[in-house]
Structures are given as C-alpha cells and as structure tokens.
Design an enzyme around this catalytic site. Structure first.
Site, PDB file in Angstrom:
ATOM      1  N   THR A 119       5.481 -78.525   2.251  1.00 43.42           N
ATOM      2  CA  THR A 119       4.456 -78.891   1.273  1.00 43.42           C
ATOM      3  C   THR A 119       4.404 -77.860   0.146  1.00 43.42           C
ATOM      4  OG1 THR A 119       3.107 -80.001   2.949  1.00 43.42           O
ATOM      5  CG2 THR A 119       2.000 -79.349   0.920  1.00 43.42           C
ATOM      6  N   TRP A 144       7.563 -78.198  -1.902  1.00 43.33           N
ATOM      7  CA  TRP A 144       7.568 -79.425  -2.706  1.00 43.33           C
ATOM      8  C   TRP A 144       6.913 -79.189  -4.059  1.00 43.33           C
ATOM      9  CZ3 TRP A 144       3.534 -82.345  -4.759  1.00 43.33           C
ATOM     10  CH2 TRP A 144       3.871 -83.600  -5.251  1.00 43.33           C
ATOM     11  N   HIS A 145       5.910 -78.318  -4.102  1.00 44.41           N
ATOM     12  CA  HIS A 145       5.200 -78.088  -5.353  1.00 44.41           C
ATOM     13  C   HIS A 145       6.024 -77.290  -6.359  1.00 44.41           C
ATOM     14  CE1 HIS A 145       1.614 -79.442  -3.130  1.00 44.41           C
ATOM     15  NE2 HIS A 145       1.112 -79.677  -4.320  1.00 44.41           N
ATOM     16  N   GLY A 146       6.992 -76.536  -5.911  1.00 50.29           N
ATOM     17  CA  GLY A 146       7.806 -75.801  -6.862  1.00 50.29           C
ATOM     18  C   GLY A 146       8.688 -74.766  -6.207  1.00 50.29           C
ATOM     19  N   PHE A 153       5.513 -80.420 -11.512  1.00 51.93           N
ATOM     20  CA  PHE A 153       5.921 -80.507 -10.123  1.00 51.93           C
ATOM     21  C   PHE A 153       6.806 -81.715  -9.873  1.00 51.93           C
ATOM     22  CE2 PHE A 153       1.534 -78.521  -9.713  1.00 51.93           C
ATOM     23  CZ  PHE A 153       2.045 -77.251  -9.797  1.00 51.93           C
TER      24      PHE A 153
END
Length: 477
Positions: free
Chosen positions: A323, A326-328, A477
């Site tokens: 998680t 996934w954001h960066g 993102f």
C-alpha cells in the site's frame, strides 16, 4: 486538464454531456468512450496508445479465462489470469518504480566503485496506478465467475471512463458491470441535479479550502528541519492534514457527481475519516475503495485473518508495504505504509479496534489519540525524504516552542480556512456541508444552497480564472 479548470468546466464537460445526451441511446457508450479518450489524450498525449493496447490485451486474456472456466480447464484459466496480472504489475513497475530502483541501485553500486546503470528518466503516465488496479479487478472478477465482456469497447469504456480514470475512486468491475450497457442506465432530473451539486460541492472544497491551505503546507515543509519551531511544525502538519482530505475527498465528490450525470453510480470513497476512533476505523473511512481493493484482491487471497496470529500479521505487513509503495517510489511512502501497518497490528494485538458507532469508553480521548497518530503519519507521507521526516517529527516535540509571529508564514485568509477545515473535523455528522446542501430542509437548507450557488461557486470560478489553483494531489500517484 483537471476537473477544477475552466477548460474542463466550461468547454469539455458541457460538450461531453451534450454529445452524450443528444445521440441515440445505442451510440451513447461510443460517444462517452470518445470523450474519455480525448480527456486522457489532453493530459497524457501518445500514452493513450499504451492504455488502449494493454486494455485490449486484458480483454483477450479475460476471454480466455472465461472460456477456460466454461470448459473446466482450470489450469488454462489460472495461467491467463496470472499473465494479465503480471503484465499489469510489470507495466506499473516499469513506469512508476524503475527510476527509483535504478537510483537506489546506483547509490549502492557507486559505493562499490563499479560503473552505474545508465537509464533515461521514465515519465510516469497519468493515472497508471488507478487504471492498472481497474484492469486487474476486471480479469480477476472474470476468473471468479463474472461473465467476460464480448465487446472490447465496453472494457475500454470501463477502464478509460474519465470521471475515475485519473485518480479514482477505484471502481471495481463487479461494482459497475451491470451499469456498462447504455440501456441499463437511466438519469432523472433529480439524480442529474444531485450529480451537479455533488460536483460543485467538490469544486468548492478543492479550490477554496484545499488550495489555500496547500500554500501554508508547502511553505512550512520547504523549510529545513533546523529552522522549524514547534509552532511552525504543527502549523505545517495540520495544514497538510486539512489539504489532503479536502483535496482528495473533493476529487472523489467531483468524480461521483460526474458519473451521476451520465447515469453511473460510483461507490463512496470517504466517510468522515477524521472522526475515526482507531486507525482500523480510519482505514474503513479513508480512501475506502483502495482499502477494499487491497482487502479483496490481496489480503483475503493471502489468507486474511483466518490462520494463525503470526500469519495474520505477516499478511498485514505484506499489504501495508505494498500500500505504501503503491502511493509512490520513495522510502517515505514505505515508511508510511509500515507505520500504518504497525499501528493496525498493535490495535489487533491489544484488542483496541473500535469502529463506527460501536459502543466504547473514552470516545473523545480515542478520537484525539487517533487524530494525532494520523497527523504524524501525514508528515511521513508529505516529507521529501526519511531524514526530512524524522527532523520534522522531532520539531513537533515541544522543545523550541517558537512564537505567534511564526504564523506570519501564512496569510490571514489561509489561517481562517485552515481553522475552518480543522473545525469541520470536530462537528457532528449532521452539520456536514454535503448534508446541508443536499438534504436539509427549510431555512438551513435554502441558506446552504444559496451560499453554494450564489457565493462559493462564483468565487471558485474567479480563483480558477486567476490561475492560482493547483492540480489534485493524487494525480502524482
């Protein structure tokens, strides 16, 4: 082109709506698909070729999965599904993480005195994190029993639908499959009007509140940690806490409103998350479509909480590492994911996981502690690097208090809007702006709607015309 731009509001959207509603019903999906692809081309250019080509690949693989299921050829269906997931994750990894991996590798290689890896910078396509998850949900849902779409244009419409294409919400295929045929969608004057109001409510939240407090957060986070006082550090942290909520929830409001204008029903993405009683409760209220996606497509397939306690904690660690990533592609996002995952594990281990309206003691204290933990997490999320985050968090400890003159870094209007944003977190749900605008009757409802249409929306347009608005946070993102 963003939802909060004059080009979108006064050119693209009116033309898209008019062309959709004026053509025969049988042509509406094709018209909406053309509008959605144009919307993506406007911002991403030639990358639309990758979007279309890879979506067609998923369409073909899903047909193989569907046919294999009908024929009882489980191994073939599993292989086709795995190929689709691997292709989508490979695409995401290349565009989003290759720069990060090469930079980290070169840092290690240079210490060893070896030649570094030469690679041109890879540009990140707009919305890749979101349409990748949409496509994975499609093929996996077909694998789980949903019929595959026979017409590739229907899948292209689902993936490229412009209200959710760039930054969500993450609308899983199972949530929207029954709405894809144009004949299944109907719009009444009441539902269309509610969509318009929802869109405008989001526009006001974004342009007036989020963008104003963003200036405060940007100024404070641009300071080196050594120059931060206790007052400045908390000012910046609270400004970003307000910004990210008003920015992202505004985008979700606008996306849901836009979808309603075309007859689609999108899932809600926020449910007063800063009223949470625990971190577990927070993640059932914040970016709910992402949380459910990770739960249903990763956490539960890994075993969820059905096994031993150790296995459950391992599953949580995997989910929250991914998680964060996934954001960066930044160590701060990994640290943020580990931070949230660790808090969730701690709450599970101690049994302190109250959610929603569940009866529990010390509700006010729980809300305050949860809010503090959320603010600390947002510092990790916003900081430029781990060293910056640690220095910033250190400044939030009351050692160098500073003075009220530190507030001069913000304009008076920005401070007022920051105070309004913070106050909105503490008010009961019945006082929410959305409820007042859409559901309140009598004088309160009329005043709220009058304020929205007569004052706030025109003011938002003036701000947009001045060019002082900023892109949505989740675009990166």
């Amino acid at each position: 082109m963003t939802f909060s731009s004059l080009v979108f509001c006064f050119f693209f959207l009116p033309v898209a709506l008019a062309s959709y509603w004026l053509v025969p019903r049988r042509l509406r999906n094709l018209t909406l698909l053309a509008s959605s692809l144009l919307f993506y081309v406007w911002g991403a250019g030639w990358v639309v070729i990758i979007l279309v080509a890879t979506t067609l690949l998923d369409w073909a693989l899903a047909l193989v999965v569907d046919r294999a299921r009908a024929q009882g050829r489980d191994a073939l269906g599993r292989a086709a599904c795995a190929a689709s997931v691997a292709a989508n994750l490979g695409l995401l990894a290349w565009f989003k993480y290759v720069n990060f991996l090469v930079a980290e590798s070169n840092g290690l290689i240079s210490h060893l005195g070896l030649p570094t890896i030469a690679l041109a910078h890879v540009a990140l396509p707009i919305g890749v994190s979101f349409f990748t998850f949409h496509r994975i949900s499609y093929v996996v849902d077909v694998r789980r029993g949903r019929p595959a779409l026979r017409n590739p244009l229907d899948l292209l419409l689902y993936i490229s639908l412009f209200p959710h294409l760039i930054a969500g919400p993450i609308v899983r295929y199972g949530d929207i499959a029954d709405q894809l045929p144009a004949a299944s969608r109907s719009v009444t004057l009441a539902s269309f009007s509610e969509g318009v109001v929802r869109f405008l409510h989001g526009l006001v939240k974004k342009v007036i509140v989020a963008d104003a407090v963003a200036h405060v957060a940007d100024r404070v986070f641009a300071l080196p940690p050594g120059r931060l006082t206790f007052t400045l550090a908390w000012l910046g942290a609270l400004a970003y806490t307000v910004q990210i909520y008003f920015d992202f929830s505004a985008y979700s409001d606008m996306a849901i409103g836009l979808a309603a204008m075309f007859g689609f029903r999108f899932p809600e993405n926020f449910d007063r998350p800063y009223s949470a009683l625990s971190i577990t409760d927070f993640w059932r209220r914040w970016h709910m479509t992402l949380s459910r996606w990770f739960r249903d497509y990763l956490y539960i397939p890994l075993g969820g909480s059905r096994g031993t306690a150790l296995r459950t904690y391992l599953n949580l660690a995997v989910v929250w590492t991914l998680t964060g990533f996934w954001h960066g592609a930044n160590m701060t996002f990994l640290a943020w994911g580990a931070y949230n995952g660790g808090l969730l594990m701690l709450e599970r281990a101690t049994g302190q996981r109250p959610v929603g309206d569940e009866e529990c003691s010390y509700r006010l204290g729980r809300r305050l502690v949860t809010m503090l933990l959320i603010v600390f997490g947002w510092v990790l999320f916003r900081a430029d690097g781990v060293h910056h985050a640690l220095g910033y968090l250190g400044a939030m400890v009351p050692v160098h208090l500073g003075s009220l003159t530190d507030l001069d870094i913000a304009r008076r209007q920005e401070l007022l809007l920051l105070a309004f944003g913070i106050a909105s977190f503490t008010l009961p749900a019945r006082f929410s702006g959305w409820r007042l605008v859409t559901r309140a009757e009598g004088l309160a409802g009329g005043a709220a709607r009058g304020l929205l249409f007569v004052v706030l929306v025109p003011y938002s347009v003036l701000v947009m015309a001045s060019g002082s608005f900023s892109p949505f946070l989740y675009f990166r993102f």
